[in-house]
Design an enzyme around this catalytic site. Structure first.
Site, PDB file in Angstrom:
ATOM      1  CE  LYS A 111      -4.701   5.541 -12.442  1.00  0.00           C
ATOM      2  NZ  LYS A 111      -5.033   6.498 -11.317  1.00  0.00           N
ATOM      3  CE  LYS A 194       1.752   1.625   1.472  1.00  0.00           C
ATOM      4  NZ  LYS A 194       0.586   2.591   1.240  1.00  0.00           N
ATOM      5  CE  LYS A 197      -1.785  10.635  -0.063  1.00  0.00           C
ATOM      6  NZ  LYS A 197      -0.491  10.654  -0.730  1.00  0.00           N
TER       7      LYS A 197
END
Ligand code: ADP
Ligand code: TRP
Length: 329
Positions: A111, A194, A197
């Site tokens: 992050k 895969k 999103k």
């Protein structure tokens, strides 16, 4: 009977990968365990969603999971922010979570890299909130994807630390739940391994038929088999994998034969795959939209979920406060 718990991110819609890889198993598990599923709307605040979007995301997620088969009468389905015992336990757990160990968490480090302008304390203590989510119901099993395994390890660490610190055997150690041999990985249509999103290749349950047709027709293939029984390329293998997931065995057999004898036309295979996907998603999509627009029903669902979740959570919190030493005057 095991207590199974999972938190659902309130960002983004469900794609076929989520459905076949996770939600379908939740639907099955709800009948065999004491299940808690909640929408993690507090966690979503780390990315500062707009106030006008916050509830709508929760509504979408609830509609999608219920339409996919989660039964709010069977599993306890609730919204995290409806259960004030969770943030209270989070506060208490924060006192025994060390800044150093939180800073070393992989998700936190990622992050810092992906949102350097918003490195808030909520991101740092994300694993503590996740621990509170889990141990507030003393969950035994937590079905999570690979990316969440470290957070789950931290949850065990904090639970164990609480037990050690106060000399109790109060919290159980929550284990990651693995769907075993049934673990499947739904591939993407862009030739990658895969569907995801972040991979930007999802076929979503709410996609309209025309969108699905377009996505499938654009799927990556190859120049076609040139000699009988030639080896399949990855993108074509992926197409067959999806066909196996969504079409009848006869259809799969039909196209396999065509591939073997080199008469296959990928356009035909894609058309068939698109129609079978639509046949699968259409009724789900309709249910999602119906539920999404049914205020009365959703109100009932979240109220019932909150009631059940709070009954379980408040008992834990009462015990925890007592163990820590809070006493009424
Ligand atoms: P995404 O990778 O699209 O962001 P998430 O990480 O939100 O998806 O996935 C939530 C759950 O859905 C994961 O725990 C995993 O079990 C399942 N899942 C996601 N993508 C796939 C896939 N392509 N195949 C199988 N399962 C998947
Ligand atoms: N962090 C999880 C995710 O991003 C969501 C989540 C929040 C969760 N709290 C949880 C998952 C507790 C399992 C248990 O997908």
């Amino acid at each position: 009977m095991d207590t199974v718990l999972s938190g659902i991110r309130s960002t983004g819609s469900l794609h076929l990968g989520n459905y076949f890889g996770a939600v379908k198993n939740f639907v099955k598990m709800q009948h065999e365990n004491r299940c808690f599923f909640f929408v993690a709307d507090y966690h979503s605040l780390t990315t500062h969603p707009k106030p006008e979007n916050l509830q709508d995301s929760v509504r979408s997620v609830l509609s999608e999971y219920i339409a996919s088969g989660l039964d709010p009468e069977v599993a306890t389905l609730y919204v995290q922010s409806d259960v004030p015992e969770i943030p209270e336990l989070y506060l208490l757990l924060n006192m025994n979570a060390y800044v150093g160990e939180l800073q070393r968490t992989t998700t936190f480090k990622e992050k810092i890299r992906s949102q350097p302008d918003n490195v808030n304390a909520g991101l740092l203590t994300y694993p503590v909130l996740m621990c509170a989510d889990i141990i507030i119901h003393n969950a035994d099993k937590v079905p999570v994807g690979k990316d969440q395994e470290q957070n789950l390890e931290m949850a065990r660490k904090f639970a164990r630390r609480f037990n050690t610190m106060y000399g109790v055997e109060y919290f159980k150690m929550p284990e990651p739940y693995n769907f075993g041999d049934k673990l499947i990985k739904v591939p993407g249509l862009d030739g990658t391994g895969k569907m995801g999103k972040s991979e930007g290749n999802g076929i979503f349950l709410v996609d309209e038929p025309s969108v699905i047709r377009k996505k499938v027709m654009r799927a990556v293939t190859d120049a076609g088999p040139t000699k009988p029984n030639s080896k399949m390329s990855e993108p074509v293998k992926n197409l067959f994998y999806l066909l196996e997931l969504l079409s009848t065995p006869d259809t799969v057999q039909f196209f396999r034969e065509q591939y073997k004898n080199c008469t296959i036309r990928y356009g035909d295979l894609k058309k068939q795959l698109a129609e079978d996907m639509i046949a699968f998603t259409s009724p789900v999509r309709k249910r999602i939209l119906d539920i999404y627009h049914d205020d009365d029903y959703l109100k009932k669902v979240v109220r019932m979920g909150a009631e059940r979740a709070r009954a379980s959570a408040s008992k834990t919190l009462r015990d925890v406060r007592e163990i820590i030493g809070f006493k009424p005057f």
